[in-house]
Structures are given as C-alpha cells and as structure tokens.
Design a protein around this motif. Structure first.
Motif, PDB file in Angstrom:
ATOM      1  N   ALA A 150       0.584  -1.084   0.015  1.00 30.76           N
ATOM      2  CA  ALA A 150       0.071   0.036   0.161  1.00 30.76           C
ATOM      3  C   ALA A 150       0.654   1.515  -0.002  1.00 30.76           C
ATOM      4  N   GLY A 151       0.082   2.304  -1.019  1.00 31.16           N
ATOM      5  CA  GLY A 151       1.438   3.740  -1.057  1.00 31.16           C
ATOM      6  C   GLY A 151       2.510   3.719  -1.647  1.00 31.16           C
ATOM      7  N   SER A 152       2.415   2.238  -2.680  1.00 30.79           N
ATOM      8  CA  SER A 152       3.366   2.632  -3.853  1.00 30.79           C
ATOM      9  C   SER A 152       2.853   3.190  -4.432  1.00 30.79           C
ATOM     10  N   SER A 153       1.803   3.919  -4.712  1.00 36.26           N
ATOM     11  CA  SER A 153       1.736   4.797  -6.311  1.00 36.26           C
ATOM     12  C   SER A 153       2.528   6.431  -5.541  1.00 36.26           C
ATOM     13  N   GLY A 154       2.615   6.006  -4.253  1.00 37.45           N
ATOM     14  CA  GLY A 154       3.797   7.497  -4.122  1.00 37.45           C
ATOM     15  C   GLY A 154       5.117   7.632  -4.686  1.00 37.45           C
TER      16      GLY A 154
END
Length: 122
Positions: A3-7
């Motif tokens: 989760a949060g890899s798009s950051g």
C-alpha cells in the motif's frame, strides 16, 4: 502488493519489441539498427526516454537475452545491459553476463537493476 506504492512509483514501460522502444521511449531507429536492442546505446536511450515520458525523477532500463533462445554471436544467453538515469543528468550503464536458466537470469537482472537504483540515489 505494498500500500502507498503510488507515492513513489510513477509507471513502468514494457517494451519487448523495437517498435515499442521507439514509440514509448523515443529510442532511435539508428541506435537499434547499429547496435541492436541489447546494447549500451539503446538502454541509455530507454532510461532517458522513461524520464521524458513520465514524471519520475529516476529510471532504470534493462535489455537482455534471458533465453533459452535469442542468443547471437557475441551476445549469448545471460547478456544483459542496464542503464540508470536521473533528472540531474546523471546516468550509468553496465553490461552483465549472468549464468543460469531464464528464471535465474531474470532474477539476477532484477537484483542488479534495484542495486543500481539504490547506488544512484546515494
């Protein structure tokens, strides 16, 4: 899976064909004709093209022969070129010759690609 890899991960390009390398990353037909897809010139253009076609600040490009087929004279199975680039103009390339079957060559290439990214970030 994280989760949060798009950051931190903007996008990826899978360009197996020469046409895809040209269309998606701006690799020149001259480089492909003169040096072949598995070459320093092409991976450097791929890495720079990934930056030009994204908002990423750093890129890695890989082009190689994982096997079992595809080898040519001078470019046996296990030959892999890497290039890393950033928006500050820094770039680095590396030729590796990995041993093993297709899966092993690919795993070694992933490790090398990530290691090079970490080195460029330091």
């Amino acid at each position: 899976d994280i989760a949060g890899s798009s950051g931190w991960f903007d996008r990826g390009f899978v360009t197996y064909t020469n046409e895809a390398k040209q269309q998606m990353l701006g690799v020149s037909s001259d480089s492909l004709e003169q040096h072949g897809a598995v070459s320093e010139a092409v991976v450097l253009e791929m890495a720079r093209g990934a930056l030009a076609h994204s908002s990423a600040s750093i890129s890695v490009a890989i082009s190689g022969i994982a096997g079992p087929g595809g080898a040519t004279e001078g470019k046996p199975v296990g030959t892999v070129w890497f290039a890393w680039a950033d928006r500050n103009g820094r770039h680095h390339s590396l030729l590796a010759r990995f041993d093993g079957d297709r899966r092993q060559v690919r795993q070694q290439a992933v490790r090398q690609a990530l290691s090079g990214l970490l080195a460029l970030l330091r």
